[in-house]
Design an enzyme around this catalytic site. Structure first.
Site, PDB file in Angstrom:
ATOM      1  CB  VAL A  58      -3.204   7.293   6.121  1.00 47.02           C
ATOM      2  CG1 VAL A  58      -4.421   7.760   5.336  1.00 47.02           C
ATOM      3  CG2 VAL A  58      -3.321   5.805   6.431  1.00 47.02           C
ATOM      4  CB  ALA A  61      -0.805   6.649   1.328  1.00 44.84           C
ATOM      5  CD  GLU A  62      -6.497  11.706   1.233  1.00 46.51           C
ATOM      6  OE1 GLU A  62      -7.387  12.444   0.762  1.00 46.51           O
ATOM      7  OE2 GLU A  62      -6.607  11.110   2.319  1.00 46.51           O
ATOM      8  CB  THR A  63       0.487  13.592   0.037  1.00 44.24           C
ATOM      9  OG1 THR A  63      -0.036  14.154   1.239  1.00 44.24           O
ATOM     10  CG2 THR A  63       1.308  14.627  -0.711  1.00 44.24           C
TER      11      THR A  63
END
Length: 139
Positions: A58, A61-63
């Site tokens: 996650v 993914a957020e990066t």
């Protein structure tokens, strides 16, 4: 038309001294409608059963999803933060690299919705994520 090497150099310069450096995240590809980054799967990102930790997935993914907003809009004057993320972890992986590719589902002026597919080195889908971001001008 964007200068791919320049964009990747700028993105990779931003990972120094923060969580992205700790996780060894590296931006690897960019196009008109996507941004990709990869992360090595080593014991430092494993959960107790020796598989890639969902939290590390996650974070990757957020990066990439947050970084994709100023890259794809070609607007470096905005500050982007994630406001909600969801992830479905579909397949375990214990070695190699995972690559996250972010593509916009909606690119509003202040709210964006990104789809991020996390795959292994054989292009198997490991996790499917959705990220909502909020952007505003940098003051």
């Amino acid at each position: 038309m964007m200068d791919k090497e320049k964009v990747l150099k700028i993105c990779n310069a931003l990972i120094k001294g923060n969580l992205m450096e700790t996780l060894e995240i590296e931006f690897v590809d960019v196009g008109e409608e996507f941004l990709s980054a990869r992360m090595p799967v080593t014991p430092k990102v494993h959960q107790i059963h020796g598989l890639l930790h969902g939290g590390a997935t996650v974070a990757l993914a957020e990066t990439v999803g947050s970084a994709a907003v100023p890259v794809l809009t070609q607007d470096p004057s905005i500050h982007v933060v994630g406001i909600e993320i969801s992830a479905n972890h579909l397949k375990g992986v214990s070695t190699g690299y995972v690559t996250a590719t972010a593509k916009p589902l909606r690119m509003g002026k202040t709210i964006q919705l990104m789809e991020i597919r996390v795959t292994d080195e054989e292009d198997n889908l490991i996790s499917h994520c959705k990220l909502s971001t909020f952007s505003r001008p940098i003051k």
